[in-house]
Design a protein around this motif. Structure first.
Motif, PDB file in Angstrom:
ATOM      1  N   CYS A 165       0.828  -1.203   0.000  1.00  0.00           N
ATOM      2  CA  CYS A 165       0.000   0.000   0.000  1.00  0.00           C
ATOM      3  C   CYS A 165       0.865   1.257   0.000  1.00  0.00           C
ATOM      4  O   CYS A 165       0.612   2.208  -0.747  1.00  0.00           O
ATOM      5  N   ARG A 166       1.905   1.240   0.815  1.00  0.00           N
ATOM      6  CA  ARG A 166       2.793   2.405   0.859  1.00  0.00           C
ATOM      7  C   ARG A 166       3.585   2.533  -0.444  1.00  0.00           C
ATOM      8  O   ARG A 166       3.845   3.656  -0.907  1.00  0.00           O
ATOM      9  N   LEU A 167       3.936   1.402  -1.057  1.00  0.00           N
ATOM     10  CA  LEU A 167       4.641   1.429  -2.335  1.00  0.00           C
ATOM     11  C   LEU A 167       3.763   2.060  -3.422  1.00  0.00           C
ATOM     12  O   LEU A 167       4.240   2.882  -4.220  1.00  0.00           O
ATOM     13  N   VAL A 168       2.498   1.671  -3.463  1.00  0.00           N
ATOM     14  CA  VAL A 168       1.557   2.269  -4.411  1.00  0.00           C
ATOM     15  C   VAL A 168       1.525   3.780  -4.228  1.00  0.00           C
ATOM     16  O   VAL A 168       1.608   4.555  -5.188  1.00  0.00           O
ATOM     17  N   GLU A 169       1.410   4.201  -2.976  1.00  0.00           N
ATOM     18  CA  GLU A 169       1.354   5.641  -2.691  1.00  0.00           C
ATOM     19  C   GLU A 169       2.612   6.363  -3.136  1.00  0.00           C
ATOM     20  O   GLU A 169       2.554   7.430  -3.766  1.00  0.00           O
ATOM     21  N   MET A 170       3.766   5.799  -2.817  1.00  0.00           N
ATOM     22  CA  MET A 170       5.025   6.472  -3.128  1.00  0.00           C
ATOM     23  C   MET A 170       5.285   6.530  -4.625  1.00  0.00           C
ATOM     24  O   MET A 170       5.892   7.493  -5.126  1.00  0.00           O
ATOM     25  N   LEU A 171       4.828   5.534  -5.377  1.00  0.00           N
ATOM     26  CA  LEU A 171       4.971   5.587  -6.827  1.00  0.00           C
ATOM     27  C   LEU A 171       4.155   6.740  -7.411  1.00  0.00           C
ATOM     28  O   LEU A 171       4.619   7.442  -8.319  1.00  0.00           O
ATOM     29  N   VAL A 172       2.956   6.935  -6.890  1.00  0.00           N
ATOM     30  CA  VAL A 172       2.139   8.066  -7.338  1.00  0.00           C
ATOM     31  C   VAL A 172       2.770   9.386  -6.902  1.00  0.00           C
ATOM     32  O   VAL A 172       2.834  10.340  -7.683  1.00  0.00           O
ATOM     33  N   GLU A 173       3.250   9.429  -5.667  1.00  0.00           N
ATOM     34  CA  GLU A 173       3.899  10.643  -5.174  1.00  0.00           C
ATOM     35  C   GLU A 173       5.129  11.008  -6.005  1.00  0.00           C
ATOM     36  O   GLU A 173       5.501  12.183  -6.100  1.00  0.00           O
TER      37      GLU A 173
END
Length: 405
Positions: free
Chosen positions: A42-50
């Motif tokens: 979940c955090r990886l998904v977020e950081m890729l978008v960020e």
């Protein structure tokens, strides 16, 4: 005019500051993250978008959490990596630049058949479909436990650890993760590039496995220091691990020294004297006291020999009655052995540097658990059972695997 950096609303103040202030390399426009609703995924998904991805597909058998980021660049797709057709549909998405393969049955609590279906056969499905649809980069989320033999790992590099396959594995999870990693490494070429990256003892806000289970045991008065309590360990903040996974994609180019390799990333230099280790039970006790629970160091320690004897009985009971007990031989060994690593290989080949320091990351994690986890807890009795968040994911994964034929 520059567009503001999107920031995941569920991220912590430290995570927000780190995302906004850092200067990071670009990421592929279209990304896939298997296991994208888990703690790391979940955090990886977020950081890729960020970091600028225009489309990130999370693919997980578990639906997205209630606080999932509903950003237009994120697609939360529910599916099972053991389902070849579902994986084909996923990876037929045009222009995928990289697959981050995080999906796994994690820890010692799943039914054994599930480990093989998810960690090994699921990985084979990802490889086959990626090749079929012309995707040439896979970053595989591995585990140091794939190399654990029960002997202390006291500041070793990856090359100094046992090579795969091992003659014997300490648990089915480690064995099947090793099988998946070996498949990933075996298929690596200049045309189909892969790398395996592992953290050690991931922690951070929204952790649903490591801290919840130990804190729950402490809350119920069921936790004591195992052995003398001075075993050395290294930790990895979830953002540091996700950063390592993201930049590993940049290390996938023809003739790269990282091709087909295994790397460990951690919080790096965490000891006051510059070493890359901490004293596990001392650090864990900070979180326990931070919840308002009594310190473990004021209680009698449990001798390792006694624990191993009781754990062997628990192992037998689990097999006979199909129950889950927190005390088992594997947990006793890993909670008493030295297990910390020298990360110079990741620093050299992946250009990895932690983006969050251990002290600030750990302190904020304790605050997060006190404010978000603790108010939802209630005491229970008995030695059985695991944290509700952990059990919930196990149930969903097991039920899904039974449907896939």
């Amino acid at each position: 005019m520059d567009h503001p950096i999107p920031i995941a609303p569920s991220s912590s103040p430290l995570q927000r500051t780190t995302s906004k202030s850092g200067s990071y390399p670009p990421v592929p426009s279209v990304c896939v993250v298997t296991g994208g609703t888990g703690f790391v995924g979940c955090r990886l998904v977020e950081m890729l978008v960020e970091r600028g991805a225009s489309k990130v597909i999370s693919f997980d058998v578990v639906p997205p959490p209630k606080d999932a980021w509903h950003h237009p660049n994120i697609e939360w797709r529910v599916g099972d990596i053991t389902d070849k057709q579902a994986v084909d549909e996923l990876l037929s998405t045009p222009n995928i630049g990289c697959v981050w393969h995080n999906a796994a049955a994690v820890g010692p609590f799943h039914p054994k058949p599930l480990y093989y279906k998810v960690n090994y056969e699921g990985t084979q499905n990802i490889i086959e479909s990626a090749k079929k649809y012309g995707i040439n980069k896979i970053v595989f989320s591995s585990s140091p436990s794939t190399r654990f033999t029960g002997v202390d790992v006291d500041g070793l590099t990856e090359e100094e650890m046992p090579s795969l396959p091992l003659d014997n594995y300490m648990q089915t999870y480690a064995e099947t993760k090793a099988m998946g990693e070996m498949e990933i490494s075996k298929v690596c070429t200049n045309e189909f590039m892969t790398v395996a990256v592992a953290p050690h003892q991931v922690y951070g806000p929204r952790d649903n496995l490591f801290l919840p289970n130990l804190l729950e045991a402490a809350m119920n008065g069921k936790l004591r220091v195992f052995g003398k309590g001075y075993n050395r360990i290294c930790f990895t903040h979830v953002d540091n691990y996700c950063h390592g996974l993201i930049i590993a994609e940049k290390a996938l180019y023809p003739d790269s020294p990282a091709l087909g390799k295994f790397y460990i990333v951690t919080d790096g230099k965490t000891h006051p004297e510059g070493e890359q280790y901490l004293i596990f039970w001392k650090i864990l006790d900070e979180a326990i006291v931070g919840m308002g629970f009594p310190s473990l160091w004021g209680k009698a320690h449990l001798p390792k020999g006694l624990l191993l004897f009781i754990a062997s009985i628990c192992d037998v009971l689990q097999k006979i009655f199909g129950i889950i007990l927190k005390l088992n031989t594997f947990n006793v060994i890993v909670l008493t052995m030295h297990r910390w690593f020298d990360i110079k290989a990741a620093e050299t080949d992946l250009k990895f540097e932690p983006i969050i320091g251990f002290r600030e990351g750990w302190d904020e994690t304790i605050v997060w658990f006190r404010e978000n986890w603790l108010p939802k807890q209630s005491k229970s009795k008995g030695l059985g059972g695991i944290a509700k968040t952990t059990q919930s994911k196990i149930d969903i994964q097991d039920e899904s695997s039974k449907k896939v034929r």
